[in-house]
Design a protein around this motif. Sequence first.
Motif, PDB file in Angstrom:
ATOM      1  N   THR A 200       9.983 -27.241 -14.409  1.00 36.65           N
ATOM      2  CA  THR A 200      10.461 -28.174 -14.413  1.00 36.65           C
ATOM      3  C   THR A 200      12.060 -28.259 -13.938  1.00 36.65           C
ATOM      4  O   THR A 200      12.435 -27.499 -14.688  1.00 36.65           O
ATOM      5  N   ASP A 201      13.085 -28.424 -13.030  1.00 35.36           N
ATOM      6  CA  ASP A 201      14.031 -28.768 -13.118  1.00 35.36           C
ATOM      7  C   ASP A 201      15.154 -29.842 -13.188  1.00 35.36           C
ATOM      8  O   ASP A 201      15.236 -31.295 -13.561  1.00 35.36           O
ATOM      9  N   LEU A 202      14.868 -29.508 -14.652  1.00 40.88           N
ATOM     10  CA  LEU A 202      16.508 -30.517 -15.176  1.00 40.88           C
ATOM     11  C   LEU A 202      18.203 -30.998 -14.734  1.00 40.88           C
ATOM     12  O   LEU A 202      19.100 -30.262 -14.045  1.00 40.88           O
ATOM     13  N   THR A 203      18.316 -32.556 -14.190  1.00 43.38           N
ATOM     14  CA  THR A 203      19.515 -32.631 -13.596  1.00 43.38           C
ATOM     15  C   THR A 203      20.237 -33.231 -14.775  1.00 43.38           C
ATOM     16  O   THR A 203      19.854 -34.558 -15.360  1.00 43.38           O
ATOM     17  N   ALA A 234      13.878 -25.317 -16.016  1.00 43.03           N
ATOM     18  CA  ALA A 234      13.469 -25.621 -17.421  1.00 43.03           C
ATOM     19  C   ALA A 234      11.868 -25.086 -17.659  1.00 43.03           C
ATOM     20  O   ALA A 234      10.875 -24.951 -16.587  1.00 43.03           O
ATOM     21  N   ASP A 235      12.248 -23.780 -18.202  1.00 45.49           N
ATOM     22  CA  ASP A 235      10.391 -23.427 -18.363  1.00 45.49           C
ATOM     23  C   ASP A 235      10.013 -23.725 -20.002  1.00 45.49           C
ATOM     24  O   ASP A 235       9.921 -23.250 -20.953  1.00 45.49           O
ATOM     25  N   LEU A 236       9.796 -25.580 -19.869  1.00 42.37           N
ATOM     26  CA  LEU A 236       9.351 -25.704 -21.468  1.00 42.37           C
ATOM     27  C   LEU A 236       8.616 -25.278 -21.939  1.00 42.37           C
ATOM     28  O   LEU A 236       8.185 -24.711 -23.304  1.00 42.37           O
ATOM     29  N   ASN A 238       7.599 -21.895 -22.647  1.00 46.04           N
ATOM     30  CA  ASN A 238       8.553 -20.812 -22.809  1.00 46.04           C
ATOM     31  C   ASN A 238       9.763 -20.392 -23.326  1.00 46.04           C
ATOM     32  O   ASN A 238      10.249 -19.780 -23.941  1.00 46.04           O
ATOM     33  N   GLU A 239      10.070 -22.389 -23.151  1.00 47.66           N
ATOM     34  CA  GLU A 239      11.365 -22.911 -24.026  1.00 47.66           C
ATOM     35  C   GLU A 239      13.062 -21.501 -23.521  1.00 47.66           C
ATOM     36  O   GLU A 239      13.070 -20.505 -24.314  1.00 47.66           O
ATOM     37  N   ILE A 240      12.331 -21.270 -21.810  1.00 44.21           N
ATOM     38  CA  ILE A 240      13.372 -20.755 -20.916  1.00 44.21           C
ATOM     39  C   ILE A 240      13.679 -21.591 -20.059  1.00 44.21           C
ATOM     40  O   ILE A 240      13.374 -22.289 -19.409  1.00 44.21           O
ATOM     41  N   TYR A 241      15.116 -21.180 -20.179  1.00 45.38           N
ATOM     42  CA  TYR A 241      15.809 -22.262 -19.326  1.00 45.38           C
ATOM     43  C   TYR A 241      17.042 -21.469 -18.867  1.00 45.38           C
ATOM     44  O   TYR A 241      18.455 -20.767 -19.013  1.00 45.38           O
ATOM     45  N   THR A 242      17.507 -21.496 -17.447  1.00 44.92           N
ATOM     46  CA  THR A 242      17.856 -21.063 -16.304  1.00 44.92           C
ATOM     47  C   THR A 242      19.421 -21.983 -15.829  1.00 44.92           C
ATOM     48  O   THR A 242      18.388 -22.893 -15.644  1.00 44.92           O
ATOM     49  N   PHE A 243      20.367 -21.390 -16.181  1.00 49.40           N
ATOM     50  CA  PHE A 243      21.569 -22.654 -15.465  1.00 49.40           C
ATOM     51  C   PHE A 243      22.275 -21.904 -14.079  1.00 49.40           C
ATOM     52  O   PHE A 243      22.153 -20.443 -13.984  1.00 49.40           O
ATOM     53  N   SER A 244      22.222 -22.942 -13.012  1.00 50.08           N
ATOM     54  CA  SER A 244      22.775 -22.479 -12.140  1.00 50.08           C
ATOM     55  C   SER A 244      23.450 -24.162 -11.715  1.00 50.08           C
ATOM     56  O   SER A 244      23.547 -25.052 -11.958  1.00 50.08           O
ATOM     57  N   GLU A 245      24.317 -23.545 -10.851  1.00 46.03           N
ATOM     58  CA  GLU A 245      25.255 -24.603 -10.122  1.00 46.03           C
ATOM     59  C   GLU A 245      25.515 -25.429 -11.334  1.00 46.03           C
ATOM     60  O   GLU A 245      25.457 -27.164 -11.517  1.00 46.03           O
ATOM     61  N   ASN A 246      26.558 -24.935 -12.324  1.00 47.24           N
ATOM     62  CA  ASN A 246      27.197 -25.597 -13.217  1.00 47.24           C
ATOM     63  C   ASN A 246      28.459 -25.722 -13.195  1.00 47.24           C
ATOM     64  O   ASN A 246      29.737 -24.937 -12.921  1.00 47.24           O
ATOM     65  N   GLU A 247      29.120 -26.847 -13.993  1.00 46.32           N
ATOM     66  CA  GLU A 247      31.095 -26.786 -13.954  1.00 46.32           C
ATOM     67  C   GLU A 247      31.158 -27.697 -15.124  1.00 46.32           C
ATOM     68  O   GLU A 247      30.514 -28.620 -15.511  1.00 46.32           O
ATOM     69  N   LEU A 248      31.657 -26.543 -16.248  1.00 41.29           N
ATOM     70  CA  LEU A 248      32.327 -26.797 -17.163  1.00 41.29           C
ATOM     71  C   LEU A 248      33.679 -27.209 -17.210  1.00 41.29           C
ATOM     72  O   LEU A 248      34.409 -26.580 -17.017  1.00 41.29           O
ATOM     73  N   ARG A 249      34.087 -28.367 -17.812  1.00 35.00           N
ATOM     74  CA  ARG A 249      35.967 -29.384 -17.452  1.00 35.00           C
ATOM     75  C   ARG A 249      35.891 -29.244 -18.785  1.00 35.00           C
ATOM     76  O   ARG A 249      35.544 -30.055 -19.914  1.00 35.00           O
TER      77      ARG A 249
END
Length: 328
Positions: A200-203, A234-236, A238-249
């Motif tokens: 799934t895609d998590l926002t 999120a590959d729930l 297999n518990e693998i999470y791929t991050f993209s289009e992120n911004e941490l401020r």
Amino acid sequence: MKNRKSPLRKVIRGLLILIVIIIVLAIILPFIFKGRIMEAVKREINNSVEAKVDFTGFGMNLFSSFPDFRFHLDGLTIAGINDFEGDTLARIGSVSAVIDLFSVIRGDVYEIKKITITDPDIRLILLENGSASWDIFPAGGGDVEPIEPETAEAAPVNISLRKFEIRNADIVYDDRMEDVYIIITDMDHTLSGNLSADMTDLTTFTGIGSLSFNQGGVTYLPGTSVSLDALIRADLKNEIYTFSENELRINELALKFDGTVDLAGNDPDIQLSFEAAENTFRNFLSLVPAIYQKDFADIRSNGRLSFTGFVRGTYTENALPSFGLDIM
């Protein structure tokens, strides 16, 4: 002709009366039995956790959100026992869930459209002996009877959660083993996606009005504002999470990162790259620990500074992932 229509009219009339009775009962029964229901819910919760749980009220509403069913608990408190006797571990203004009514009727998959936690004040404590305040669920599940594998296979029940929200949270993390003290205030968090799917895609968005981190008597990131806006593949299963289009401020410093985090094993595997582009030198100075800020008070800063870096490897009790940093 009149006699032939009469039975049908009686049936229709009877159905209408029955529907009206059901609607009236649905409205008044929760109020009539509210006290009994509250005590039963409190009793079952307290039988299932190693803490003292109480709440001031609850509600069930079908008509304002039809065809969804809304359930909420108000004035929820969790008090510690044993090592945490006398400590209030949590005060929560309200917890509500919006559930698709037809999924309850079908009974195979309960579709929870949204869970909202409002005004939580949470205290997380880790004592020197290793006892943690959040370990309130007994290893054996309390008084809840375990489900036999055959029964679980015969009548599977799944929960499909679509959205999770936390509004206006205050959190304290008090780690007395490592002498770490963290205060988070005015935190909002939203997480959207099909949390029952294998992929799934998590926002997600998290905003923190103020964060303070203290270790060994030194305060880092004093009163720091933090926000994270991220899209996670999120590959729930297999518990693998791929991050993209992120911004941490962090304060005025903006970071972007991508990569994967694998939580399948006992030791997380991290493969992340990050960059802070087009930031001013003053943005970096906003992260200087409080104990050193007086030394930088008279500094005039201008110009731009950026950096790229990575974190790669496995995080264990005895080893950290490798990391690199390139400042320009």
